[in-house]
Design an enzyme around this catalytic site. Sequence first.
Site, PDB file in Angstrom:
ATOM      1  N   ASP A  46      -2.672 -29.940  39.499  1.00 33.15           N
ATOM      2  CA  ASP A  46      -3.488 -30.890  39.239  1.00 33.15           C
ATOM      3  C   ASP A  46      -3.420 -31.583  40.647  1.00 33.15           C
ATOM      4  O   ASP A  46      -2.151 -32.059  41.002  1.00 33.15           O
ATOM      5  CB  ASP A  46      -3.194 -31.911  38.324  1.00 33.15           C
ATOM      6  CG  ASP A  46      -4.149 -32.908  38.168  1.00 33.15           C
ATOM      7  OD1 ASP A  46      -5.191 -32.926  37.250  1.00 33.15           O
ATOM      8  OD2 ASP A  46      -3.858 -33.909  38.756  1.00 33.15           O
ATOM      9  N   TYR A  51      -5.543 -38.134  46.591  1.00 36.64           N
ATOM     10  CA  TYR A  51      -4.008 -37.872  46.973  1.00 36.64           C
ATOM     11  C   TYR A  51      -3.736 -37.464  48.248  1.00 36.64           C
ATOM     12  O   TYR A  51      -2.723 -37.558  48.828  1.00 36.64           O
ATOM     13  CB  TYR A  51      -3.647 -36.926  45.786  1.00 36.64           C
ATOM     14  CG  TYR A  51      -3.695 -37.182  44.389  1.00 36.64           C
ATOM     15  CD1 TYR A  51      -3.915 -38.181  43.933  1.00 36.64           C
ATOM     16  CD2 TYR A  51      -3.293 -36.227  43.422  1.00 36.64           C
ATOM     17  CE1 TYR A  51      -3.944 -38.552  42.494  1.00 36.64           C
ATOM     18  CE2 TYR A  51      -3.644 -36.238  41.960  1.00 36.64           C
ATOM     19  CZ  TYR A  51      -3.699 -37.546  41.743  1.00 36.64           C
ATOM     20  OH  TYR A  51      -3.881 -37.895  40.286  1.00 36.64           O
ATOM     21  N   LYS A  76     -10.464 -33.761  41.714  1.00 37.59           N
ATOM     22  CA  LYS A  76     -10.869 -35.079  41.292  1.00 37.59           C
ATOM     23  C   LYS A  76     -11.742 -35.621  42.476  1.00 37.59           C
ATOM     24  O   LYS A  76     -11.236 -35.691  43.729  1.00 37.59           O
ATOM     25  CB  LYS A  76     -10.108 -36.038  40.695  1.00 37.59           C
ATOM     26  CG  LYS A  76      -9.092 -35.605  39.829  1.00 37.59           C
ATOM     27  CD  LYS A  76      -8.268 -36.635  39.215  1.00 37.59           C
ATOM     28  CE  LYS A  76      -7.029 -36.167  38.577  1.00 37.59           C
ATOM     29  NZ  LYS A  76      -6.048 -35.450  39.499  1.00 37.59           N
ATOM     30  N   HIS A 112     -12.832 -39.461  38.829  1.00 40.79           N
ATOM     31  CA  HIS A 112     -11.585 -40.176  38.770  1.00 40.79           C
ATOM     32  C   HIS A 112     -11.511 -41.323  38.205  1.00 40.79           C
ATOM     33  O   HIS A 112     -10.380 -41.400  37.457  1.00 40.79           O
ATOM     34  CB  HIS A 112     -10.999 -40.169  40.106  1.00 40.79           C
ATOM     35  CG  HIS A 112      -9.771 -40.072  40.414  1.00 40.79           C
ATOM     36  ND1 HIS A 112      -8.695 -39.529  41.364  1.00 40.79           N
ATOM     37  CD2 HIS A 112      -8.513 -40.348  39.686  1.00 40.79           C
ATOM     38  CE1 HIS A 112      -7.718 -39.654  41.404  1.00 40.79           C
ATOM     39  NE2 HIS A 112      -7.416 -40.139  40.132  1.00 40.79           N
TER      40      HIS A 112
END
Length: 282
Positions: A46, A51, A76, A112
């Site tokens: 994931d 990120y 996401k 998200h």
Amino acid sequence: MNQVPGIKLNNGTLMPQLGYGVWQVPDDEAERAVGTALEAGYRSVDTAAIYGNEKGTGKALAASGVPREELFVTTKLWNGPSQRWGRDEVLRAFDDSLAKLALDHVDLYLIHWPRPMRDDVLAIWRTFEEIAASGRAKAVGVSNFRPADLERLGEVSDLVPAVNQIELHPLLPQTELRTLHARLGITTEAWSPLGQGKELLTLPAVATVAAKHGRSAAQVVLRWHLQSGHVVIPKSVTPERIRENLAVFGFALDTEDMAALDALGSGPSARRIGPDPDVFDA
């Protein structure tokens, strides 16, 4: 041999119940960390655009030698407040994530945040319908959505999110939301399943259950999630803990153990640890 059971999503896609999360893993460390996880036996990874580690994750996937059909990859859409999110912007962001991951499709694509202070989520979801229909995402879903957000989607779309990924752990059991998920056919996925820091893992109730089974505190909390039917994505960059978090299929919690961990959600330590979707717009 991979012992992780699969959960069938509402469109028939099979998702591993335990995966590896890479939140807060720098891109230059992600290749090593994800590679360690895949070598240990994880098959679900994931990540997310925000990120900043989709490239490192993609390198690890490519280098692992694991056939693509055995992998389950989630990323996401970061629907941040700094730009308008119309169809073109969503498709461009999705293409960018695929390029960084070096994949021609992902298994799950999530919005998200609901960002209730803005009104673009419904337009984003319509584009997610298009992405799902194209097959470039086997399933689509949401993250951090509240009951009102899910009900609102249902008013304008026949496509029910396959997954809602939410903060969920014994200190925040999200009972109302999990009940709604069950009614709508949405799979509950827990981020920060072990809480953050060591607070949850050092509580006496958790320590007692861990000692009873000769397991670590993290293992019994993950076991609580699995037996509650949640998908979990624990994160660690320490090889020993990456392997330890996967070794949760050789024991089971009994009714007393589950009740002890359930009780933490109404105890003095119960609270949200991460951002509150009612107000989050960073």
